[in-house]
Design a protein around this motif. Structure first.
Motif, PDB file in Angstrom:
ATOM      1  N   LEU A   1      -5.424  16.147   3.672  1.00  0.00           N
ATOM      2  CA  LEU A   1      -5.357  17.131   2.878  1.00  0.00           C
ATOM      3  C   LEU A   1      -6.036  18.113   3.872  1.00  0.00           C
ATOM      4  O   LEU A   1      -7.299  19.109   4.063  1.00  0.00           O
ATOM      5  CB  LEU A   1      -7.575  16.895   2.998  1.00  0.00           C
ATOM      6  N   HIS A   2      -5.209  19.419   3.245  1.00  0.00           N
ATOM      7  CA  HIS A   2      -5.355  20.590   4.080  1.00  0.00           C
ATOM      8  C   HIS A   2      -3.829  21.294   3.493  1.00  0.00           C
ATOM      9  O   HIS A   2      -2.609  20.406   2.229  1.00  0.00           O
ATOM     10  CB  HIS A   2      -4.958  21.252   4.973  1.00  0.00           C
ATOM     11  N   LYS A   3      -4.041  22.937   3.750  1.00  0.00           N
ATOM     12  CA  LYS A   3      -2.685  23.732   2.931  1.00  0.00           C
ATOM     13  C   LYS A   3      -1.629  22.936   3.178  1.00  0.00           C
ATOM     14  O   LYS A   3      -1.063  22.455   3.968  1.00  0.00           O
ATOM     15  CB  LYS A   3      -2.756  24.975   2.974  1.00  0.00           C
ATOM     16  N   ALA A   4       0.171  22.761   2.463  1.00  0.00           N
ATOM     17  CA  ALA A   4       1.231  22.164   2.942  1.00  0.00           C
ATOM     18  C   ALA A   4       1.755  22.804   3.985  1.00  0.00           C
ATOM     19  O   ALA A   4       1.433  24.163   4.336  1.00  0.00           O
ATOM     20  CB  ALA A   4       2.416  22.914   2.414  1.00  0.00           C
ATOM     21  N   GLY A   5       1.986  22.126   5.430  1.00  0.00           N
ATOM     22  CA  GLY A   5       2.406  22.590   6.740  1.00  0.00           C
ATOM     23  C   GLY A   5       2.923  21.473   6.703  1.00  0.00           C
ATOM     24  O   GLY A   5       3.583  20.711   6.734  1.00  0.00           O
ATOM     25  N   ASP A   6       2.938  21.879   8.740  1.00  0.00           N
ATOM     26  CA  ASP A   6       4.684  20.772   9.580  1.00  0.00           C
ATOM     27  C   ASP A   6       3.663  19.399   9.631  1.00  0.00           C
ATOM     28  O   ASP A   6       2.404  19.013   9.813  1.00  0.00           O
ATOM     29  CB  ASP A   6       4.327  21.312  10.591  1.00  0.00           C
ATOM     30  N   GLY A   7       4.816  17.935   9.432  1.00  0.00           N
ATOM     31  CA  GLY A   7       3.476  16.899   9.723  1.00  0.00           C
ATOM     32  C   GLY A   7       2.323  15.926   9.284  1.00  0.00           C
ATOM     33  O   GLY A   7       1.693  15.694   9.522  1.00  0.00           O
ATOM     34  N   ASP A   8       2.401  16.793   7.959  1.00  0.00           N
ATOM     35  CA  ASP A   8       1.303  16.253   7.110  1.00  0.00           C
ATOM     36  C   ASP A   8       1.602  14.746   6.073  1.00  0.00           C
ATOM     37  O   ASP A   8       0.569  14.830   5.312  1.00  0.00           O
ATOM     38  CB  ASP A   8       0.923  17.153   6.648  1.00  0.00           C
ATOM     39  N   ILE A   9       2.839  14.109   5.964  1.00  0.00           N
ATOM     40  CA  ILE A   9       2.983  13.232   5.320  1.00  0.00           C
ATOM     41  C   ILE A   9       3.816  12.462   5.376  1.00  0.00           C
ATOM     42  O   ILE A   9       4.528  12.498   6.045  1.00  0.00           O
ATOM     43  CB  ILE A   9       3.906  13.899   4.181  1.00  0.00           C
ATOM     44  N   VAL A  10       3.245  11.453   4.814  1.00  0.00           N
ATOM     45  CA  VAL A  10       3.596   9.678   6.125  1.00  0.00           C
ATOM     46  C   VAL A  10       4.009   9.102   4.474  1.00  0.00           C
ATOM     47  O   VAL A  10       3.054   9.107   3.988  1.00  0.00           O
ATOM     48  CB  VAL A  10       2.309   9.249   6.560  1.00  0.00           C
ATOM     49  N   VAL A  11       5.376   8.324   4.464  1.00  0.00           N
ATOM     50  CA  VAL A  11       5.389   7.826   3.787  1.00  0.00           C
ATOM     51  C   VAL A  11       6.499   6.551   3.955  1.00  0.00           C
ATOM     52  O   VAL A  11       7.050   6.409   4.434  1.00  0.00           O
ATOM     53  CB  VAL A  11       7.455   8.813   2.620  1.00  0.00           C
ATOM     54  N   PRO A  12       5.933   5.573   2.777  1.00  0.00           N
ATOM     55  CA  PRO A  12       6.443   3.986   3.488  1.00  0.00           C
ATOM     56  C   PRO A  12       7.620   3.929   2.859  1.00  0.00           C
ATOM     57  O   PRO A  12       7.476   3.984   1.227  1.00  0.00           O
ATOM     58  CB  PRO A  12       5.446   3.573   2.732  1.00  0.00           C
ATOM     59  N   GLN A  13       8.830   3.460   3.309  1.00  0.00           N
ATOM     60  CA  GLN A  13       9.938   3.282   2.588  1.00  0.00           C
ATOM     61  C   GLN A  13      10.809   1.947   3.524  1.00  0.00           C
ATOM     62  O   GLN A  13      11.869   1.764   4.643  1.00  0.00           O
ATOM     63  CB  GLN A  13      10.798   4.959   3.361  1.00  0.00           C
ATOM     64  N   ARG A  14      10.898   1.402   2.375  1.00  0.00           N
ATOM     65  CA  ARG A  14      11.190  -0.192   2.450  1.00  0.00           C
ATOM     66  C   ARG A  14      10.605  -0.779   3.786  1.00  0.00           C
ATOM     67  O   ARG A  14       9.113  -0.522   3.464  1.00  0.00           O
ATOM     68  CB  ARG A  14      13.095  -0.166   2.878  1.00  0.00           C
ATOM     69  N   GLN A  15      11.327  -1.080   4.758  1.00  0.00           N
ATOM     70  CA  GLN A  15      10.498  -1.629   6.081  1.00  0.00           C
ATOM     71  C   GLN A  15      10.593  -0.424   6.739  1.00  0.00           C
ATOM     72  O   GLN A  15       9.980  -1.458   8.227  1.00  0.00           O
ATOM     73  CB  GLN A  15      10.953  -2.993   6.644  1.00  0.00           C
ATOM     74  N   LEU A  16      10.791   0.661   6.646  1.00  0.00           N
ATOM     75  CA  LEU A  16       9.947   1.658   8.157  1.00  0.00           C
ATOM     76  C   LEU A  16       8.958   3.076   7.223  1.00  0.00           C
ATOM     77  O   LEU A  16       8.447   2.299   6.566  1.00  0.00           O
ATOM     78  CB  LEU A  16      11.350   2.761   7.544  1.00  0.00           C
ATOM     79  N   THR A  17       8.923   3.288   8.344  1.00  0.00           N
ATOM     80  CA  THR A  17       7.630   4.382   7.949  1.00  0.00           C
ATOM     81  C   THR A  17       7.874   5.828   8.590  1.00  0.00           C
ATOM     82  O   THR A  17       8.475   5.987   9.386  1.00  0.00           O
ATOM     83  CB  THR A  17       6.446   4.044   8.849  1.00  0.00           C
ATOM     84  N   ILE A  18       7.899   7.173   7.426  1.00  0.00           N
ATOM     85  CA  ILE A  18       8.534   7.753   7.345  1.00  0.00           C
ATOM     86  C   ILE A  18       7.904   9.161   7.440  1.00  0.00           C
ATOM     87  O   ILE A  18       6.843   8.894   6.890  1.00  0.00           O
ATOM     88  CB  ILE A  18       9.999   8.981   6.593  1.00  0.00           C
ATOM     89  N   ILE A  19       8.031   9.938   9.008  1.00  0.00           N
ATOM     90  CA  ILE A  19       6.480  11.088   8.728  1.00  0.00           C
ATOM     91  C   ILE A  19       7.908  12.058   8.845  1.00  0.00           C
ATOM     92  O   ILE A  19       8.773  12.462   9.345  1.00  0.00           O
ATOM     93  CB  ILE A  19       6.068  11.472  10.330  1.00  0.00           C
ATOM     94  N   GLY A  20       6.792  13.282   8.305  1.00  0.00           N
ATOM     95  CA  GLY A  20       7.934  14.755   8.045  1.00  0.00           C
ATOM     96  C   GLY A  20       6.655  15.397   6.959  1.00  0.00           C
ATOM     97  O   GLY A  20       5.309  15.706   6.621  1.00  0.00           O
TER      98      GLY A  20
END
Ligand SMILES: Cc1cc2nc3c(=O)[nH]c(=O)nc-3n(C[C@H](O)[C@H](O)[C@H](O)COP(=O)(O)OP(=O)(O)OC[C@H]3O[C@@H](n4cnc5c(N)ncnc54)[C@H](O)[C@@H]3O)c2cc1C
Length: 399
Positions: free
Chosen positions: A246-265
């Motif tokens: 919960l802050h201004k868009a920046g680096d490393g601030d989104i975690v997405v569950p994708q099928r059986q993986l977890t992606i950070i970007g």
């Protein structure tokens, strides 16, 4: 005029080009899509897979925030086999994040995004692996896209009309002009090494981060900034929802569950070359630590892979801060207006979430240019299952 034999060439088989092909085919145009690799082999096949409701952009970029909200609702309806509507949660971890919260919720509401604060006790019920020190959490209607299935469902829809020809492993190497008209493109078939000239009535540049390079083939300069970023995945799905800081868009601030993986970007840098074939080593450590801040158990699971892709940002920049501030919105450029070339349009910028809307905008522009009043139908028709792409006539070989 009638348009049954009006032939459109689209350059670029990412989500934008494929959705544009589908829209034009439904309107009755004959379309040839030319892609230098496999479909989705550009940025489309390599993003996080966040179905953006627009909350991430609500504070700085209300237009794209609204577009994402509208488009994500349409995609949930027309592409159920490619979307997991698992919601999103923005979490505050610091006092700075807490300060950001009130404006954030209000900005979301102003953009039509139903953001709602929930008690942290409920946040832990929804996401048991969350950092126990979170101070606040806000629910938003994000979701997860399967990027490949989504784009391929659109391709299946185009094939079903009987109006589409898809030429994969064909690269446009020259755009051939006669006075202020494009007559044809020359393509090279990367499997046979043979060249071919393809004539058409109109040409659409849907090259995403490559669209600047494609425009140069017609001696046109368009303001596009390829802006690469890294993503990293572990072999475990540790969240149910898309979880963002919960802050201004920046680096490393989104975690997405994708099928059986977890992606950070992700990260973000500047490059003139949209063909990204390296991941900066420092990004791996940075992204891992950023994920651990949100989900401490991230460190316990096996590293799967890290990869990078280039954003097709619309606009020019002088430095990395300016590139971060470039809009995520998109623009259809009529080269008759900007460069006195009558029959070429470029569609630049946007998100994977807005692919359908981009296809509609560029198709509307083409219809307007040739004085045809045919409305787009892509927001109303449920897309075929992505498997229909293979059943629908495309056999995986380049035509
Ligand atoms: C790190 C990162 C994370 C992202 N995360 C998300 C997300 O979670 N959610 C979201 O909605 N969006 C996300 N995006 C944005 C999204 O991925 C892009 O906006 C979208 O995929 C762009 O699609 P496109 O079709 O315009 O471009 P592309 O997918 O790159 O398609 C362009 C195509 O043109 C082809 N091409 C280029 N030159 C030629 C030529 N001369 N002849 C023939 N073909 C050619 C390329 O091979 C390519 O396939 C992310 C982007 C990045 C970089």
């Amino acid at each position: 005029m009638t348009h049954n034999n009006y032939h459109v060439v689209i350059i670029g088989g990412g989500g934008t080009g494929i959705a544009t092909m589908y829209d034009l085919c439904l309107r009755g145009f004959k379309v040839t899509l030319i892609e230098k690799g496999e479909l989705t082999s550009g940025t489309t096949g390599r993003h996080h897979g966040q179905l953006h409701c627009g909350a991430r952009y609500a504070m700085g970029d209300k237009n794209i925030a609204k577009e994402c909200m509208e488009e994500s609702a349409i995609l949930r309806k027309i592409a159920p086999n490619a979307i997991e509507y698992n919601m999103g949660m923005f979490v505050a971890l610091s006092d700075d994040d807490m300060q950001y919260k009130e404006n954030f919720i209000q900005s979301c509401l102003n953009a039509g995004i139903p953001a709602k604060e929930i008690p942290t006790s409920l946040a832990f019920e929804y996401e048991k692996n969350l950092n126990q020190n979170i101070k606040a959490s806000v629910l938003v209607p994000d979701g997860t896209i399967d990027p490949w299935r989504l784009a391929i469902s659109f391709a299946a829809g185009a094939l079903k009309t009987g109006n589409a020809t898809i030429k994969t492993y064909h690269q446009v190497i020259s755009i051939n002009k006669k006075s202020n008209n494009i007559e044809s493109v020359t393509v090279i078939n990367h499997i046979t090494n043979k060249k071919e000239i393809i004539k058409a009535d109109a040409f659409i540049n849907a090259g995403g981060p490559f669209s600047g390079n494609i425009a140069k083939l017609a001696d046109i300069d368009i303001p596009v900034s390829p802006s690469p970023g890294t993503m990293l995945a572990i072999k475990k799905r540790i969240s149910n929802m898309v979880v963002s800081r919960l802050h201004k868009a920046g680096d490393g601030d989104i975690v997405v569950p994708q099928r059986q993986l977890t992606i950070i970007g992700s990260t973000q840098w500047i490059s003139d070359n949209p063909d990204i074939n390296r991941v900066p080593q420092k990004d791996i450590e940075f992204l891992t630590n950023a994920a651990i801040e949100i989900f401490p158990c991230f460190k316990d699971y096996e590293y799967h892979t890290a990869w990078a892709a280039a954003r097709p940002l619309y606009g020019k920049h002088n430095n990395s801060e300016e590139v971060r501030n470039l809009s995520r919105d998109f623009e259809a450029i009529d080269h008759e207006q900007t460069d006195n070339i009558k029959n070429m349009i470029s569609i630049v910028g946007g998100k994977a979430t807005t692919l359908r809307g981009m296809g509609e905008v560029v198709s509307d522009l083409l219809c307007k240019k040739i004085s045809l009043d045919i409305k787009g139908k892509t927001s109303e028709i449920i897309l075929p299952h992505y498997r229909e792409y293979y059943r629908g006539g495309y056999n995986g070989q380049s035509n």
